[in-house]
Design an enzyme around this catalytic site. Sequence first.
Site, mmCIF file in Angstrom:
data_model
loop_
_atom_site.group_PDB
_atom_site.id
_atom_site.type_symbol
_atom_site.label_atom_id
_atom_site.label_comp_id
_atom_site.label_asym_id
_atom_site.label_seq_id
_atom_site.Cartn_x
_atom_site.Cartn_y
_atom_site.Cartn_z
ATOM 1 N N HIS A 27 -9.746 1.260 4.946
ATOM 2 C CA HIS A 27 -8.458 1.498 5.606
ATOM 3 C C HIS A 27 -8.652 2.488 6.756
ATOM 4 O O HIS A 27 -9.433 3.430 6.638
ATOM 5 C CB HIS A 27 -7.429 2.035 4.603
ATOM 6 N N GLU B 201 -6.962 4.875 7.752
ATOM 7 C CA GLU B 201 -6.715 6.286 7.412
ATOM 8 C C GLU B 201 -7.949 6.899 6.749
ATOM 9 O O GLU B 201 -8.224 8.088 6.918
ATOM 10 C CB GLU B 201 -5.459 6.401 6.529
ATOM 11 N N GLY C 225 2.695 -0.855 4.449
ATOM 12 C CA GLY C 225 2.672 0.551 4.061
ATOM 13 C C GLY C 225 4.058 1.067 3.783
ATOM 14 O O GLY C 225 4.655 0.772 2.741
ATOM 15 N N ASN D 199 0.861 -1.184 0.000
ATOM 16 C CA ASN D 199 0.000 0.000 0.000
ATOM 17 C C ASN D 199 0.900 1.238 0.000
ATOM 18 O O ASN D 199 1.425 1.628 1.044
ATOM 19 C CB ASN D 199 -0.901 -0.039 1.259
ATOM 20 N N TRP D 200 1.058 1.821 -1.177
ATOM 21 C CA TRP D 200 1.999 2.950 -1.308
ATOM 22 C C TRP D 200 1.439 4.264 -0.778
ATOM 23 O O TRP D 200 2.121 5.292 -0.824
ATOM 24 C CB TRP D 200 2.430 3.099 -2.768
ATOM 25 N N LYS D 201 0.185 4.246 -0.368
ATOM 26 C CA LYS D 201 -0.442 5.460 0.204
ATOM 27 C C LYS D 201 -0.121 6.664 -0.672
ATOM 28 O O LYS D 201 -0.231 6.592 -1.898
ATOM 29 C CB LYS D 201 0.025 5.651 1.660
HETATM 30 P P1 PGA Z 1 2.529 0.643 7.758
HETATM 31 O O1 PGA Z 1 1.075 0.761 7.104
HETATM 32 O O2 PGA Z 1 3.152 -0.616 7.227
HETATM 33 O O3 PGA Z 1 3.254 1.880 7.288
HETATM 34 O O4 PGA Z 1 2.330 0.607 9.212
HETATM 35 C C1 PGA Z 1 0.259 -0.368 6.953
HETATM 36 C C2 PGA Z 1 -1.040 0.037 6.337
HETATM 37 O O5 PGA Z 1 -1.525 1.137 6.608
HETATM 38 O O6 PGA Z 1 -1.630 -0.717 5.563
#
Ligand code: PGA
Length: 245
Positions: free
Chosen positions: A92, A94, A228, A8-10
């Site tokens: 998600h 977020e 992430g 998940n590259w956000k």
């Molecule tokens: P992180 O994020 O590996 O940076 O903790 C995981 C995610 O939000 O899927």
Amino acid sequence: MSKIFAANWKMYLNEEESIDFISKMSSNKDLFADKKVMIFPSHTALSSVKNALQIMPNIKVGMQDCDMKLSGAVTGSNSISSIPVDSCIVGHSERRIIFKEDEKVVKKKLENSLQAVETTILCIGETLDEKNQDKTFEVVDKQLSILPSALNGKKLIIAYEPVWAIGTGLVASNDYIAEVLSYINNAIKSLYSDEVLSEINLFYGGSVDESSVESLSTIPLLDGFLIGSASADFKKFENILKKMR
Ligand code: PGA
């Protein structure tokens, strides 16, 4: 079963950086050839990443989120039907926290995604406050209450991501994750037939990196990882996959 790695590259990589990442993957084809990898670029890089990955057809590509609607007046949002993809992430934390998405919103997105793509990832998980108040299972129940009665041949990944472990460097303990995955497994067993259950995978996400992935991969019921920040850095992602050889 070999583990699945969902990156998940956000909002970490722009289009140029995303393409650069894919070209590093393709110069390292041996490592990626036998791995189950899913890449979730930002929406603006989706099309270029898809094109660049045509030479590695085993790598799946997905959207990080989709709108509740399929089309219409929703400035700045993205429909699941905007571009053909293999997968989509919904719920998600977020999105739930920053964009105030409640169960009603996530349910609609889940429905759209299950209709449109092969594999949907539904993220669930408790906040630190909820954990401290012993409400983890209550939260899991609520977040799973939106599951449909049938998957119509589509695949579903339930990613257990404790909010307090996301982006914090704090990884939940193996025992804790195992306990929650077992709870989730029992919950879905009461909903679906064995045939449908075989199309559902359970993931863990939250600060997974090269130092934690090996130990985490021994957790019973765990089929893969949603990663992430460590997935957006080629070297770190490569090291994670190397650990799993
Ligand atoms: P992180 O994020 O590996 O940076 O903790 C995981 C995610 O939000 O899927």
